[in-house]
Write a protein that holds these residues in place. Structure first.
Motif, mmCIF file in Angstrom:
data_model
loop_
_atom_site.group_PDB
_atom_site.id
_atom_site.type_symbol
_atom_site.label_atom_id
_atom_site.label_comp_id
_atom_site.label_asym_id
_atom_site.label_seq_id
_atom_site.Cartn_x
_atom_site.Cartn_y
_atom_site.Cartn_z
ATOM 1 N N MET A 156 42.268 -58.175 -35.305
ATOM 2 C CA MET A 156 43.046 -57.408 -34.326
ATOM 3 C C MET A 156 43.687 -56.178 -34.959
ATOM 4 N N LYS A 157 44.230 -56.343 -36.160
ATOM 5 C CA LYS A 157 44.868 -55.204 -36.834
ATOM 6 C C LYS A 157 43.839 -54.108 -37.123
ATOM 7 N N GLN A 158 42.669 -54.523 -37.596
ATOM 8 C CA GLN A 158 41.620 -53.540 -37.860
ATOM 9 C C GLN A 158 41.171 -52.865 -36.569
ATOM 10 N N TYR A 159 41.027 -53.659 -35.508
ATOM 11 C CA TYR A 159 40.585 -53.112 -34.225
ATOM 12 C C TYR A 159 41.603 -52.104 -33.687
ATOM 13 N N ILE A 160 42.888 -52.409 -33.829
ATOM 14 C CA ILE A 160 43.941 -51.502 -33.353
ATOM 15 C C ILE A 160 43.925 -50.200 -34.148
ATOM 16 N N HIS A 161 43.752 -50.282 -35.453
ATOM 17 C CA HIS A 161 43.712 -49.078 -36.291
ATOM 18 C C HIS A 161 42.509 -48.195 -35.946
ATOM 19 N N GLU A 162 41.422 -48.832 -35.520
ATOM 20 C CA GLU A 162 40.218 -48.064 -35.208
ATOM 21 C C GLU A 162 40.199 -47.547 -33.770
ATOM 22 N N ASN A 163 40.997 -48.145 -32.887
ATOM 23 C CA ASN A 163 40.925 -47.797 -31.467
ATOM 24 C C ASN A 163 42.287 -47.473 -30.857
ATOM 25 N N PHE A 164 43.261 -47.063 -31.673
ATOM 26 C CA PHE A 164 44.614 -46.837 -31.151
ATOM 27 C C PHE A 164 44.659 -45.704 -30.134
ATOM 28 N N LYS A 165 43.651 -44.835 -30.123
ATOM 29 C CA LYS A 165 43.627 -43.741 -29.149
ATOM 30 C C LYS A 165 43.312 -44.248 -27.744
ATOM 31 N N GLN A 166 42.694 -45.444 -27.680
ATOM 32 C CA GLN A 166 42.293 -46.004 -26.392
ATOM 33 C C GLN A 166 43.400 -46.885 -25.820
ATOM 34 N N ASP A 167 43.223 -47.252 -24.569
ATOM 35 C CA ASP A 167 44.158 -48.167 -23.915
ATOM 36 C C ASP A 167 43.770 -49.592 -24.283
ATOM 37 N N ILE A 168 44.474 -50.177 -25.252
ATOM 38 C CA ILE A 168 44.155 -51.523 -25.746
ATOM 39 C C ILE A 168 45.007 -52.539 -24.986
ATOM 40 N N THR A 169 44.362 -53.538 -24.404
ATOM 41 C CA THR A 169 45.091 -54.566 -23.665
ATOM 42 C C THR A 169 45.014 -55.904 -24.396
ATOM 43 N N LEU A 170 45.998 -56.741 -24.129
ATOM 44 C CA LEU A 170 46.020 -58.069 -24.721
ATOM 45 C C LEU A 170 44.819 -58.882 -24.253
ATOM 46 N N ALA A 171 44.454 -58.727 -22.981
ATOM 47 C CA ALA A 171 43.302 -59.458 -22.444
ATOM 48 C C ALA A 171 42.022 -59.077 -23.186
ATOM 49 N N GLU A 172 41.885 -57.803 -23.510
ATOM 50 C CA GLU A 172 40.710 -57.327 -24.235
ATOM 51 C C GLU A 172 40.636 -57.953 -25.628
ATOM 52 N N LEU A 173 41.777 -57.986 -26.323
ATOM 53 C CA LEU A 173 41.807 -58.577 -27.659
ATOM 54 C C LEU A 173 41.520 -60.071 -27.608
#
Length: 536
Positions: free
Chosen positions: A441-458
């Motif tokens: 999750m941390k890696q995914y957030i660092h790579e996609n922080f420009k996008q709208d990241i939702t808890l459901a998606e993670l």
């Protein structure tokens, strides 16, 4: 819209009533009128109004007779009676037919409005209750197969506490006898080297083959998944059926199951056949007998093995501890490992060891067989939980430990030690799984922080529920997922602002914010200064 019909032989009253009702305010609509009860009956049958306002004394058919006909037809609408007459017998009859209100002529607008509001509120409450009851019935229908399956599982493993419960399982009109086949899927490379979802598919395919074979023979049966690679097949026969008359047919069925599963799936089975029982409360004895014979070893039959109950083997099985019900014990113990990480293991083991002390045979070979059987079943069952016992303990180690057991108490100590080691490994494995999920999750957030990241998606990406995922992340990082996303964005924004080559709105957009004031507010909350103050 609430549908309202008006029945009255006075046309002036009909017009006045239609004008007096605040249709829009009540969310209601007029669906028709009639000047006598007979025509009113036809109107109501056709339009099925929610509320009927009716006079009592009318030609052809009076209002109460009309209501009586409708109630007999199970009409569920509400009735408001408006009449200029006062009669005790009339009022009593109206109450008996469940009339909702009585309005004396002439009725004021306010009284009519309030009466209709009360009735509509009542209808809404009743509809709500009906919807809740329907939802409950739907849930019962939806979950009934699962509930039935759990009842079967507790019955066949002997873990059901109350045999007097009112359940169709134990209250069939047709008297029957029951016999259990214990099925063991052999741990070959074909099975053990595949992913868990594929193993589930294998078990599903085996169940389908068994159902097809038994359906062709028009046999009544229940199939119950136990733990891991074990299942039980319960066959039901006529009450007066004799074991000697059935056993050849049952063996033939078992052989066909073994052969078909091996032919179509390349999977090897062992099948043990238990004794015939007259009541569901004895069904677990048949299961114990079936699996006891498997644990003793059996001659090869096709690709696998089969062993059947008989009177002499029944006596041997009882003297060798079947009465101690090891399958029930294994079931309880493995459920405890999987669900509570062994919190109830001590009391479960203590109770079973007491049973072994009372057993007529407590020989060393018996303890060795019990230990080996437990280890095999535990290995299969926990494999689906990603706990591979053969990676934690070698077979040589387990065999050596079992050979050193001479008494029931030593067997109990061995079980305690093994379950403690398994649960420690299980806890470690769970922590490792959580760490891997958090790292992802941390890696995914660092790579996609420009996008709208939702808890459901993670949650979907790591196959963990949203609530549990939030808890895991908070425990691992000390902050919520949303706060972590904001922190990553703000730190990236500060780095870009300090370069001095981007405008504030460009930085905001590059880290996922289209609302510039909101970005500035969030930035100040995070760093204590605004973006403008930072670059000055």
């Amino acid at each position: 819209m609430w549908k309202i019909a008006i029945i009255d032989d006075d046309r002036q009253v009909l017009r006045g009533m239609k004008q007096a009702i605040p249709w829009d305010e009540l969310g209601a609509e007029w669906v028709g009128e009639s000047t006598n009860g007979h025509k009113g009956l036809e109107l109501i049958r056709k339009e099925k109004p929610d509320i009927v306002i009716t006079d009592v004394y009318m030609p052809v058919m009076d209002g109460l007779t009309m209501i009586e006909h409708l109630r007999k037809e199970q009409f569920q609408g509400k009735f408001l009676i408006h009449s200029g007459y006062s009669d005790f017998e009339f009022a009593r009859k109206a109450l008996r037919m469940n009339v909702d209100d009585y309005l004396s002529k002439p009725v004021s607008r306010q009284t009519l409005r309030e009466s209709l509001q009360r009735v509509i509120l009542t209808v809404e409450e009743e509809n709500k209750i009906q919807l809740e009851q329907k939802a409950l019935r739907d849930k019962v229908i939806l979950y009934e197969p699962f509930v039935h399956k759990e009842w079967l599982k507790t019955a066949v493993t002997g873990t059901m506490d109350d045999w007097n419960k009112e359940h169709p399982l134990f209250n069939t009109e047709k008297a029957q006898t029951h016999l259990v086949l214990g099925i063991e899927i052999m741990r070959t490379a074909r099975i053990s080297d595949v992913a868990a979802p594929d193993r589930f598919l294998f078990r599903f395919a085996i169940q389908n083959i068994i159902q097809e074979i038994l359906s062709e023979r028009q046999l009544t049966f229940d199939y119950v998944e136990l733990h891991g690679y074990h299942a039980s097949l319960i066959l039901h026969f006529e009450k007066d059926a004799r074991y000697e008359e059935l056993i050849d047919g049952v063996k033939s069925i078992a052989e066909m199951i073994i052969d078909c599963v091996h032919r179509y799936l390349s999977i090897s089975l062992h099948i043990g056949i238990g004794g015939l029982k007259n009541h569901w409360s004895q069904i677990s004895d048949s299961l114990e007998e079936a699996f006891h014979f498997l644990s003793q070893g059996a001659p090869l039959l096709s690709s696998s093995s089969l062993y059947a109950y008989n009177d002499s083997s029944s006596k041997r099985s009882q003297s060798n501890g079947v009465l101690a019900k090891p399958m029930r014990f294994y079931h309880q113990l493995i459920e405890d490992i999987k669900n509570t990480q062994g919190k109830m293991a001590e009391s479960i083991i203590h109770s079973y060891i007491d049973t072994l002390h009372e057993s007529s045979d407590s020989s060393e070979p018996f303890f060795h067989a019990l230990g080996a059987q437990f280890w095999t079943i535990a290995s299969y069952a926990l494999n689906d939980e990603q706990i591979r016992l053969w990676e934690i303990f070698t077979e040589v180690q387990i065999e050596a430990e079992l050979r050193s057991i001479h008494t029931a108490d030593q067997f109990g100590v061995w079980l305690h030690d093994k379950i403690r080691d398994i649960c420690v490994n299980q806890h470690w494995h769970e922590n490792l799984k959580h760490k891997q999920a958090v790292d992802f999750m941390k890696q995914y957030i660092h790579e996609n922080f420009k996008q709208d990241i939702t808890l459901a998606e993670l949650a979907e990406k790591v196959f963990i529920s949203r609530n549990y995922l939030s808890l895991i992340f908070k425990n691992a990082t000390g902050e919520t997922i949303n706060n972590y996303i904001i922190r990553v964005r703000m730190e990236q924004a500060r780095a870009l602002l300090l370069k001095g080559t981007f405008k504030i709105y460009e930085v905001a957009e590059s880290v996922g914010y289209k609302n510039i004031p909101y970005f500035s507010t969030t930035f100040k909350k995070h760093f204590g200064i605004t973006p403008m103050e930072l670059i000055r």
